[in-house]
Motif scaffolding. Structure first.
Motif, short mmCIF file in Angstrom:
data_model
loop_
_atom_site.label_atom_id
_atom_site.label_comp_id
_atom_site.label_asym_id
_atom_site.label_seq_id
_atom_site.Cartn_x
_atom_site.Cartn_y
_atom_site.Cartn_z
N ARG A 249 0.86 -1.18 0.00
CA ARG A 249 0.00 0.00 0.00
C ARG A 249 0.90 1.24 0.00
O ARG A 249 1.74 1.41 0.89
CB ARG A 249 -0.93 0.01 1.22
N VAL A 250 0.73 2.08 -0.99
CA VAL A 250 1.60 3.23 -1.18
C VAL A 250 0.77 4.51 -1.20
O VAL A 250 -0.23 4.60 -1.92
CB VAL A 250 2.40 3.10 -2.50
N ARG A 251 1.20 5.48 -0.43
CA ARG A 251 0.66 6.83 -0.54
C ARG A 251 1.66 7.63 -1.36
O ARG A 251 2.79 7.87 -0.93
CB ARG A 251 0.46 7.48 0.83
N ALA A 252 1.28 7.98 -2.57
CA ALA A 252 2.19 8.62 -3.51
C ALA A 252 1.91 10.12 -3.58
O ALA A 252 0.78 10.53 -3.83
CB ALA A 252 2.03 8.01 -4.90
N VAL A 253 2.93 10.94 -3.33
CA VAL A 253 2.80 12.38 -3.44
C VAL A 253 3.69 12.86 -4.58
O VAL A 253 4.80 12.35 -4.77
CB VAL A 253 3.18 13.10 -2.13
N ALA A 254 3.19 13.82 -5.35
CA ALA A 254 3.95 14.31 -6.49
C ALA A 254 3.58 15.76 -6.78
O ALA A 254 2.42 16.06 -7.06
CB ALA A 254 3.70 13.44 -7.72
N GLY A 255 4.58 16.63 -6.72
CA GLY A 255 4.40 18.02 -7.11
C GLY A 255 5.19 18.30 -8.37
O GLY A 255 6.15 19.09 -8.36
N PHE A 263 2.25 8.27 -10.87
CA PHE A 263 1.33 7.32 -10.24
C PHE A 263 1.19 6.04 -11.07
O PHE A 263 1.14 4.94 -10.53
CB PHE A 263 -0.03 7.98 -10.04
N LEU A 264 1.16 6.20 -12.39
CA LEU A 264 1.07 5.03 -13.27
C LEU A 264 2.33 4.16 -13.16
O LEU A 264 2.25 2.93 -13.25
CB LEU A 264 0.85 5.47 -14.71
N THR A 265 3.48 4.81 -12.99
CA THR A 265 4.72 4.05 -12.83
C THR A 265 4.66 3.18 -11.58
O THR A 265 5.05 2.00 -11.60
CB THR A 265 5.92 5.01 -12.74
N LEU A 266 4.15 3.74 -10.49
CA LEU A 266 4.02 2.98 -9.24
C LEU A 266 3.04 1.82 -9.41
O LEU A 266 3.28 0.71 -8.93
CB LEU A 266 3.59 3.90 -8.11
N GLU A 267 1.94 2.08 -10.09
CA GLU A 267 0.96 1.02 -10.31
C GLU A 267 1.56 -0.10 -11.18
O GLU A 267 1.29 -1.28 -10.95
CB GLU A 267 -0.30 1.60 -10.96
N THR A 274 -2.49 5.15 -3.44
CA THR A 274 -3.36 6.28 -3.11
C THR A 274 -2.64 7.53 -3.59
O THR A 274 -1.59 7.91 -3.05
CB THR A 274 -3.62 6.37 -1.60
N ALA A 275 -3.17 8.16 -4.63
CA ALA A 275 -2.48 9.27 -5.29
C ALA A 275 -2.80 10.60 -4.64
O ALA A 275 -3.97 10.91 -4.37
CB ALA A 275 -2.86 9.31 -6.77
N MET A 276 -1.76 11.39 -4.39
CA MET A 276 -1.91 12.73 -3.84
C MET A 276 -1.15 13.72 -4.72
O MET A 276 0.03 14.01 -4.50
CB MET A 276 -1.37 12.78 -2.40
N PRO A 277 -1.80 14.24 -5.77
CA PRO A 277 -1.11 15.20 -6.65
C PRO A 277 -1.09 16.60 -6.05
O PRO A 277 -2.02 17.01 -5.35
CB PRO A 277 -1.96 15.16 -7.92
#
Length: 345
Positions: A249-255, A263-267, A274-277
């Motif tokens: 389970r990954v909480r991904a943050v990207a600015g 996010f697609l790379t992680l998937e 869980t994407a947090m743009p």
């Protein structure tokens, strides 16, 4: 760029057509500034200048391409220097020579990331001509590589590379504010190389066929991919393989300019994301980095340089590297030799 603007610009329709007069005005002003800048600039510098940029708004993969290009140039015997505008930084003085431990709040996130990734001198200055003069006056190198400088026309250039995101392409094909184009597609006729990042067919040499990409063709158009290379804990420095995210389970943050690609790379690595743009160049705060107890917090290298001082123990950076065909490297280096002669080893 907001997600709303992305949807409006990177679809096929043009819902902002009512703003067409402003697009025409934008084009007229941009072309006038380009003519004025080209007229005012010196025609050349004593070392070759390579410009990496794009004609679309948003993330395309310029920084990974710049890092790859610098490595190729250095491996061939030259001493490259990176020039950057330093977007997001707020130094009290320029030019600024960026070290690997420089503060992103002063130098900008991308220059610090590039300094860490390449180990070559990085000079930040909103006036790239002044930055170039600083690099030459201090004998920092013998090739200047401008990151995101395609529209900075006062800077002389010997080689131009335009980068596109393969999935988003040119969006609806319109100029700002109707679409995402900074310059008309016809601008590509004057660049030396076009690089398409992902989601594009290529031949055995890595070239995009002359049937074109998004309705245009270029004789030197190549495909690029971004390959995850390692996962590094921001606090401990522990390194794991990207595949270790499989099933986690990954909480991904990207600015960044195009967080969806991250996010697609992680998937694709098998993570339950869980994407947090956040907006590009976002100034992160500790409260932006919360994650559940059973989640791994993962961010980009560009965001990692800004979060190192307050990141939690479960914060990891996923590093990626650009992958490009040998034919592209050979062509760029051949053109560089034609500009400067062989490198001095």
């Amino acid at each position: 760029m907001t997600s709303l603007m992305e949807r409006l610009w990177y679809g096929k329709s043009r819902p902002l057509m009512l703003l067409s007069p402003f697009a025409w005005l934008y084009r007229a002003v941009a072309e006038a500034r380009r003519r004025s800048a080209i007229t005012a600039r010196v025609q050349s510098l004593p070392v070759p200048v390579v410009v990496v940029g794009n004609i679309t708004v948003g993330g395309t993969g310029k920084s990974p391409l710049t890092a790859w290009l610098v490595d190729e140039i250095r491996a061939a015997g030259w001493r490259p220097v990176i020039l950057s505008r330093g977007y997001g930084g707020n130094s009290s003085g320029y030019p600024l020579l960026v070290t690997q431990d420089a503060l992103p709040s002063l130098a900008g996130d991308e220059p610090v990331m590039l300094a860490q990734a390449t180990g070559v001198p990085v000079v930040v200055d909103p006036d790239r001509c002044r930055g170039a003069a600083f690099a030459l006056d201090n004998a920092l190198g013998d090739v200047l590589v401008s990151d995101d400088g395609l529209q900075h026309y006062r800077l002389p250039r010997d080689i131009e590379l335009a980068v596109f995101d393969g999935e988003r392409g040119i969006g609806n094909g319109a100029l700002i504010p109707v679409g995402p184009l900074r310059e008309p597609i016809s601008r590509l006729a004057s660049v030396d190389f076009v690089v398409v990042n992902g989601a594009v067919a290529s031949d055995e040499m890595g070239r995009v066929p002359l049937s074109g990409f998004c309705g245009f063709a270029h004789p030197q158009m190549y495909a690029m991919t971004l390959q995850p290379t390692r996962l590094v804990n921001l606090i401990s420095g522990e390194t794991r393989s990207p595949e270790s995210l499989n099933g986690k389970r990954v909480r991904a943050v990207a600015g960044i300019g195009n967080p969806g690609r991250f996010f697609l790379t992680l998937e694709a690595l098998g993570a339950n994301v869980t994407a947090m743009p956040f907006p590009d160049h976002h100034r992160f705060r500790p409260e932006d980095l919360g994650a559940d107890a059973d989640q791994i917090l993962v961010m980009t290298a560009k965001d990692g340089v800004k979060c190192r001082g307050f990141a939690p123990d479960n914060a990891w950076v996923l590093y990626v590297e650009a992958q490009l065909p040998k034919a592209f490297s050979d062509s760029v280096l051949a053109k560089l030799r034609a500009c400067s002669g062989p490198p001095t080893f």
